[in-house]
Design a protein around this motif. Structure first.
Motif, mmCIF file in Angstrom:
data_model
loop_
_atom_site.group_PDB
_atom_site.id
_atom_site.type_symbol
_atom_site.label_atom_id
_atom_site.label_comp_id
_atom_site.label_asym_id
_atom_site.label_seq_id
_atom_site.Cartn_x
_atom_site.Cartn_y
_atom_site.Cartn_z
ATOM 1 N N LEU A 1 42.287 -2.353 -37.740
ATOM 2 C CA LEU A 1 43.584 -2.189 -37.077
ATOM 3 C C LEU A 1 44.526 -1.535 -38.065
ATOM 4 O O LEU A 1 44.747 -2.053 -39.162
ATOM 5 N N SER B 1 43.702 0.583 -33.037
ATOM 6 C CA SER B 1 42.475 -0.114 -33.446
ATOM 7 C C SER B 1 41.258 0.750 -33.177
ATOM 8 O O SER B 1 41.243 1.568 -32.270
ATOM 9 N N PHE C 1 37.307 -2.614 -32.907
ATOM 10 C CA PHE C 1 37.732 -4.020 -32.854
ATOM 11 C C PHE C 1 37.552 -4.572 -31.442
ATOM 12 O O PHE C 1 36.708 -5.416 -31.193
#
Lengths: 558, 558
Positions: free
Chosen positions: B470, B491, B494
């Motif tokens: 992130l 991100s 993720f």
């Protein structure tokens, strides 16, 4: 239940055909569904960051009202490990033998599902009426006690699911297989047999668990110092034999590793593990005892990085050090993919001066498989004499080989069905055929996320793992689009920054020049800016390094 | 060369002891250094994104003036693959037999090093004077022709390096091992033997390459349609037998896969592969011929993702389709770690309807190892009768086992030395002892980068591969430190953003609140801001997802 015109029997897998792991089979007739097992599997090496994999059960959720229950064959993770996830979405009764339910209950407790789950204890003599279907059971031999095969009686005939099995003529703790009940099923007629294919590539017979006990005792007797035995926690017969061999050779046993402690507790409590008084000692007592009076029973037989054995091998275990002259027995075969991990542990143990007994069970003598080899698979086929046959639980090549074995013992070639996951086998009026696919697949679990990691996320993880990432940030003015700050480049997993300052400075120039040029041409849509920066930088980096890191351009506006 | 008081013999590995791969050994006496082999190895699974691994040769660079040359035992990648990297830093003569040099030259040409590298052809009868040292050679059997062992004569006696070897009593193309020369060396006295430990765990004898030929012919004869044989390109004896079996059964051979085409060309040109006129056909001709008149010789026996066999198995090969009824022979054993890849290819081939012959050579009959088993290792020890023994080329457990074999045939236990990479064995006045470490280690090669990927980069790649990243960007005002833009969160790897908008919105709030709170407390050093954002966001995400993505806070200033 009477047979209506259009009713038909459907049998299919939501997991477990064409793969080792996450077993889950569905037997459906009209409005009654019986589920057999609910397993998980461990991720493939391309499923980066994934913890476990469970089957997609949307078919069952869509047919919630019809599901009469989940029948469990035995307590291994690849047969019960999916339950906490499945029961959250599908609250149906779970049926299992004593040890199986004991292990399930520990699992449900952890997941906070124990209260709301109906658990029903069965034994080999139980007869269940599940809607219009009837289920009966037969004891099998496997590397965990209390394993059963399942017969579901349907208007189209009997469907027999063997579970995982071998034929052990001299089992530990007198847990004999129900040969007579199997023969009786065969006599009365089996419409469809689903049978375990794990060892279908292996000729001959799998050795008896009893042989391992003899060998363990021999090793314990010869060892001058401490003995460490690493094995699967769930192999309670193996644990029993470790305790027996220890007692026979005047050693006490201590148990280390969380899952090993759990299973020893549960199986002792339920009467599956008999430990004489005083035989069990605490790990803390080990160092006070003479080295040749001690056995350490440990997890880690697969070389798992965090396991007790790995820590001992690396000399980082809190309580137990391996000393020169100790004997370490690895009483297991590496699961495909784990060979290297186990090899490294063996190397480390040798370096510490230990005597390590390892390798295939046929060489080391301290392990046998829990799955039947070719002769046993043929014996099962001959006992059951099924009309139709579906090899299950194994990679495709094993299913093929098992199909070949079935042909060899006389099952008609066209009556042998190798089905993919989700591919249904339909039997109607005594005739079987493949009848399309239900929704199915892998659900990936990463932390608390169930199914939220898909192909895009995995592809990104793969990319990131190969060449890392470069983040390029620049702040532009809202008024005139001028660069107010940056561009800044931050990299992770690409090159070590301190040693590559020149490269990154040049990269920075490329980005600046690209942006300035675009602006002078009045290109100022963010998408174009980003694409151009990505391309220019990517080209430069590839030329310089032959690497393709992920490039993430970020534009801020003030 | 006369022996001076303080001179001593040093023998050590810069690669190849305690591991399979990247062989490189150093024999030094006074001011003369002879290097044996210069290999590479393929990365371990924790070396993310790394292409290959070579030894650290800083010792050789520091002693540049003393290095008399690199002697090559044979042409396998783990013995010659490091040359392009090593020769760039250390321009010394390279000595090898005809086929070995042929393969080396192809490699140097690609690296643009052919012109500046002195290459000297040797054969088994060559005697080389290398400064004060003398080198002689003896022919061995191995899975590539023209393999030799090396004897370096030093004032402290003979140092014999076996190279990779087996004893094949019925070798292909009459390439017999120099038993008599080995016996003669043993007679005249060997101070130190370095011997190949790859198969030290395997009892008995390794089968003769000739047996494979018989079996291949049998399979070719029975096959009703096309036959595909996948094997290592460098196994020229195997290739010869494929051509021979094809000729004997009336089939023509086509060759696919880049490295296979290369090796067939080089070894045919140099006279190591005898192909009758008209036997070799182009891949394009295959589809025009009757299926039972064709053999396809292919790369991909290790399941390499981009190889010809993998493409055929996935039905994506440009020129060759696998049709139901074709026979595919996998004439190789998976290297540890590749089992799963090979298994998947076998599955895919079965799905296409092929008949696949695979599995351990002892079962399939279509493969034998190129390395000697325990009885052969003992035979080598008995022929050489060395005073000192250093097992080489194998994981630590194999070296230990080889040491045990040496003890069994009568080498004194205290004369057996298992040395780590860089650990020197010194012999002075006839007495051997371990004498400290020289600089050594793994150099990781990623694209064009040699050694620029170290532990920090690898750790980051590992982290990124598990839970992604992130990036949190915020633009602050130079004047008053106020937030001018952002925070923005981007991100990768993720969660799938479109399905996790809520989570990311909340994450954004956490970051905003953290920053606002810190600023109201007049905390405005960037380091503190970043640390606090990282901690707050990390905690929130872990609570919500049980994942720990890398968090990269970036502050811009305008």
């Amino acid at each position: 239940m009477s047979k209506k015109n259009n009713d038909r029997l459907l049998v299919f897998a939501l997991g477990g055909v064409g793969e080792i792991g996450k077993n889950m089979y569905v037997v459906q007739y009209a409005n009654d569904i019986v589920v057999i097992d609910s397993g998980l599997k461990f991720p493939e090496e391309d499923m980066l960051g994934i913890d476990i994999v469970i089957p997609d059960i949307s078919y069952l959720i869509d047919n919630k009202d019809k599901v009469r229950g989940i029948l469990l064959t035995h307590g291994h993770e690849d047969h019960i490990g999916g339950l906490p996830y499945v029961l959250k979405q599908l609250n149906v009764p779970v049926y299992g033998t004593k040890l199986t339910l004991g292990l399930v209950e520990a699992k449900l407790k952890e997941a906070g599902l124990l209260g709301e789950t109906k658990r029903i204890l069965i034994n080999a003599d139980t007869e269940l009426q599940l809607g219009g279907l009837k289920a009966t059971f037969f004891r099998t031999n496997h590397s965990i006690p209390d394993s059963v095969g399942i017969c579901v009686e349907t208007p189209e005939g009997r469907v027999v699911h063997t579970g995982d099995f071998k034929f052990d003529q001299t089992p530990v703790n007198e847990q004999h297989a129900d040969l007579h009940r199997m023969a009786d099923l065969g006599n009365r007629g089996v419409a469809l047999l689903l049978s375990d294919s794990t060892n279908a590539e292996r000729p001959g017979y799998t050795g008896s668990e009893r042989n391992v006990g003899t060998e363990l005792e021999e090793v314990f007797r010869k060892a001058r110092q401490r003995v460490v035995v690493a094995t699967f926690a769930s192999n309670v017969h193996r644990l029993q034999q470790v305790f027996d061999a220890a007692e026979a050779t005047g050693r006490k046993v201590t148990v280390i590793g969380r899952s090993m402690v759990n299973v020893v507790n549960i199986s002792q409590e339920l009467g599956y593990l008999r430990i004489s008084d005083g035989m069990l000692i605490e790990p803390e007592e080990v160092n006070k005892m003479a080295a040749d009076r001690v056995v350490i029973l440990s997890t880690g037989s697969q070389g798992e990085p965090m396991s007790a054995l790995t820590r001992m091998a690396r000399n980082t275990h809190r309580k137990v050090d391996i000393l020169p002259g100790d004997t370490v027995i690895i009483s297991a075969t590496p699961i495909p993919g784990n060979e290297k991990y186990v090899g490294r542990i063996v190397d480390d143990l040798f370096r510490l001066g230990a005597n390590v007994i390892y390798g295939p069970g046929s060489v080391s003598g301290v392990h046998v498989s829990g799955h039947g080899s070719q002769e046993e698979l043929k014996l099962m086929l001959n006992l059951m004499r099924p009309k139709y046959f579906m090899p299950i639980h194994g990679e495709y090549r094993m299913l093929r080989m098992h199909g070949q074995l079935a042909e060899n013992v006389g099952v008609e070639k066209e009556n042998i069905f190798i089905c993919d996951i989700g591919e249904t086998l339909e039997i109607q009026n005594g005739t079987a055929r493949k009848a399309g696919k239900v929704s199915c697949g892998n659900i990936l679990i990463d932390g608390l996320g169930v199914g939220d990691v898909g192909n895009i996320v995995l592809r990104d993880r793969k990319l990131l793992s190969q060449d890392g990432i470069l983040v390029v940030v620049v702040t532009l003015s809202k008024q005139d689009g001028k660069i107010m700050s940056g561009p800044d480049i931050i990299s992770r997993g690409f090159v070590y920054v301190r040693e590559s300052e020149g490269l990154l400075e040049e990269a920075n120039k490329i980005v600046s020049n690209t942006l300035t040029k675009l602006m002078s041409e009045n290109v100022n849509e963010w998408a174009s800016l980003k694409t151009n920066v990505k391309e220019a930088l990517g080209r430069f980096l590839y030329e310089q390094t032959r690497r393709r890191p992920m490039i993430l351009p970020i534009i801020m506006e003030v």
